[in-house]
Design an enzyme around this catalytic site. Structure first.
Site, PDB file in Angstrom:
ATOM      1  N   LYS A 197      15.560  -0.187   4.468  1.00 37.21           N
ATOM      2  CA  LYS A 197      15.039   0.360   3.197  1.00 37.21           C
ATOM      3  C   LYS A 197      15.323   1.865   3.079  1.00 37.21           C
ATOM      4  O   LYS A 197      15.821   2.341   2.060  1.00 37.21           O
ATOM      5  CB  LYS A 197      13.533   0.077   3.122  1.00 37.21           C
ATOM      6  CG  LYS A 197      12.756   0.868   2.105  1.00 37.21           C
ATOM      7  CD  LYS A 197      12.882   0.318   0.721  1.00 37.21           C
ATOM      8  CE  LYS A 197      12.264   1.266  -0.293  1.00 37.21           C
ATOM      9  NZ  LYS A 197      12.403   0.820  -1.647  1.00 37.21           N
ATOM     10  N   LYS A 234       9.533  10.571  -1.406  1.00 37.97           N
ATOM     11  CA  LYS A 234       8.802   9.938  -0.290  1.00 37.97           C
ATOM     12  C   LYS A 234       9.789   9.249   0.656  1.00 37.97           C
ATOM     13  O   LYS A 234       9.723   9.412   1.874  1.00 37.97           O
ATOM     14  CB  LYS A 234       7.801   8.914  -0.849  1.00 37.97           C
ATOM     15  CG  LYS A 234       7.170   8.048   0.228  1.00 37.97           C
ATOM     16  CD  LYS A 234       6.457   6.822  -0.321  1.00 37.97           C
ATOM     17  CE  LYS A 234       6.139   5.868   0.837  1.00 37.97           C
ATOM     18  NZ  LYS A 234       5.453   4.645   0.423  1.00 37.97           N
ATOM     19  N   LEU A 236       0.834  -1.207   0.000  1.00 34.25           N
ATOM     20  CA  LEU A 236       0.000   0.000   0.000  1.00 34.25           C
ATOM     21  C   LEU A 236       0.869   1.257   0.000  1.00 34.25           C
ATOM     22  O   LEU A 236       2.071   1.194   0.279  1.00 34.25           O
ATOM     23  CB  LEU A 236      -0.915  -0.046   1.231  1.00 34.25           C
ATOM     24  CG  LEU A 236      -1.930  -1.212   1.202  1.00 34.25           C
ATOM     25  CD1 LEU A 236      -2.542  -1.444   2.577  1.00 34.25           C
ATOM     26  CD2 LEU A 236      -3.019  -0.946   0.166  1.00 34.25           C
ATOM     27  N   PRO A 237       0.265   2.418  -0.292  1.00 34.54           N
ATOM     28  CA  PRO A 237       1.074   3.634  -0.451  1.00 34.54           C
ATOM     29  C   PRO A 237       1.839   4.080   0.793  1.00 34.54           C
ATOM     30  O   PRO A 237       3.011   4.441   0.693  1.00 34.54           O
ATOM     31  CB  PRO A 237       0.048   4.689  -0.863  1.00 34.54           C
ATOM     32  CG  PRO A 237      -1.102   3.924  -1.443  1.00 34.54           C
ATOM     33  CD  PRO A 237      -1.135   2.628  -0.700  1.00 34.54           C
ATOM     34  N   THR A 264       6.487   0.497   1.614  1.00 34.14           N
ATOM     35  CA  THR A 264       7.519   1.318   2.269  1.00 34.14           C
ATOM     36  C   THR A 264       6.785   2.292   3.174  1.00 34.14           C
ATOM     37  O   THR A 264       6.035   3.151   2.695  1.00 34.14           O
ATOM     38  CB  THR A 264       8.319   2.121   1.215  1.00 34.14           C
ATOM     39  OG1 THR A 264       8.891   1.205   0.295  1.00 34.14           O
ATOM     40  CG2 THR A 264       9.416   2.935   1.888  1.00 34.14           C
TER      41      THR A 264
END
Ligand code: NAD
Length: 300
Positions: A172, A247, A68-69, A97
């Site tokens: 990440k 992001k 998901l976003p 992420t």
């Protein structure tokens, strides 16, 4: 793990679509759900079973994958759909992420409900998601990792246990902070080499076998016709969008602040991508930032 294990897959966008298809190809019953009818239809065409809601996908599933976003979407789906419908012991794999704090809170809440959860974000873009060659970095207990590994291996080429809850997200964002800064450094070096009259191909040949060598240069060269075929050869389309890099840099800055870490290069990379994304209306690849740096006077 049996290949016919029932897996719920929520979030079938650019990344999730290919990942869910690879699980279906491996023989799993994949109960797919997305708010977008278009994304859901593509997943069904690729062999997944249509679920009418996230709740329906989760009921009776032995594992639940989310792609998901952002953190609020994952926390929302866990609260509203996963926790009320998942049987005790169900494995939750969040591959999105998201921020480290929300990842940890989600895993803590899942454990309290008798579920086993891991954060498992990915490195690799849409092509790797489609090809099943992603790298997964996993945070969670040994039990969680042992159960997640065979599922993730069907969608990736490498699955690494990074540490406890949230360690996957930490790995990440640190990786992508390094990538963001190294891409900008690669771009400004190529742009300067050009202005100094060097043939960019010559500079590539030299730096590729010298101490400036890095992935942003040799695997993702940001100039068309130089090095391997990259998004630069395709009008800076189809790679890793600059907005997604931004992001990740924002998440990295948030995490750095939470532990009082000094990240001057990451911070500057965020500022530069902030300005680039604000001016870029076409969703270009993050390597397109070279075009800003090639200008006669850097406006950033
Ligand atoms: P995307 O926007 O293409 O897909 C997200 C999907 O989630 C959409 O289809 C959307 O409809 C769906 N969705 C949102 N809320 C939902 C809900 N409540 N229930 C069901 N579905 C819902 O995004 P993406 O590019 O596939 O990225 C997904 C995640 O992977 C993000 O966290 C991103 O940062 C990360 N990521 C992306 C890339 C990339 O190259 N695109 C690379 C690495 C990691």
């Amino acid at each position: 793990m049996e290949n016919d294990m029932k897996i719920a897959f929520i979030g079938l966008g650019n990344m999730g679509g290919g990942m869910a298809a690879n699980l279906a190809k491996a023989g799993h019953e994949v109960r797919a759900f997305d708010l977008s009818e278009e994304a859901l239809a593509r997943a069904v065409e690729a062999g997944c079973a249509r679920a009418a809601s996230a709740a329906e996908a989760v009921s009776g599933a032995e594992a639940v994958v989310t792609m998901l976003p952002a953190g609020r979407h994952v926390a929302g789906v866990y609260e509203a759909d996963v926790f009320p419908n998942a049987a005790p012991g169900t494995l939750l794999l969040d591959c999105s992420t998201i921020d480290v704090a929300t990842a940890r809170a989600n895993i803590e809440a899942s454990t309290a409900k008798g579920l086993v959860a891991v954060d498992a974000p990915v490195s690799g873009g849409i092509a790797a998601a489609n090809a099943g060659t992603l790298t997964f970095m996993v945070g969670g207990t040994d039990e969680g990792f042992a159960r997640a590994q065979p599922i993730l291996a069907k969608m990736g080429k490498a699955v690494i246990h990074a540490g406890d809850a949230g360690a996957g997200q930490a790995a990440k964002i640190c990786n992508n902070m390094l990538l963001g800064a190294s891409m900008i450094a690669t771009c400004e070096s190529l742009a300067l080499a050009q202005k100094l009259g060097l043939d960019p191909q010559k500079f590539f040949d030299i730096a590729s076998v010298s101490s400036g060598q890095c992935w942003s240069l040799t695997s993702y060269a940001p100039l068309p016709g130089v090095g391997p075929t990259t998004p630069a050869d395709n009008g800076y389309k189809g790679g890793f969008a600059a907005a997604l890099m931004l992001k990740d840099l924002r998440l990295a800055m948030e995490a750095a602040q939470s532990v009082d870490a000094d990240v001057p290069m990451g911070s500057r990379a965020r500022e530069l991508y902030e300005a680039f994304v604000a001016a870029d209306k076409d969703g270009h690849d993050f390597s397109a930032i070279i075009q800003t740096l090639q200008g006669s006077r850097c406006p950033l």
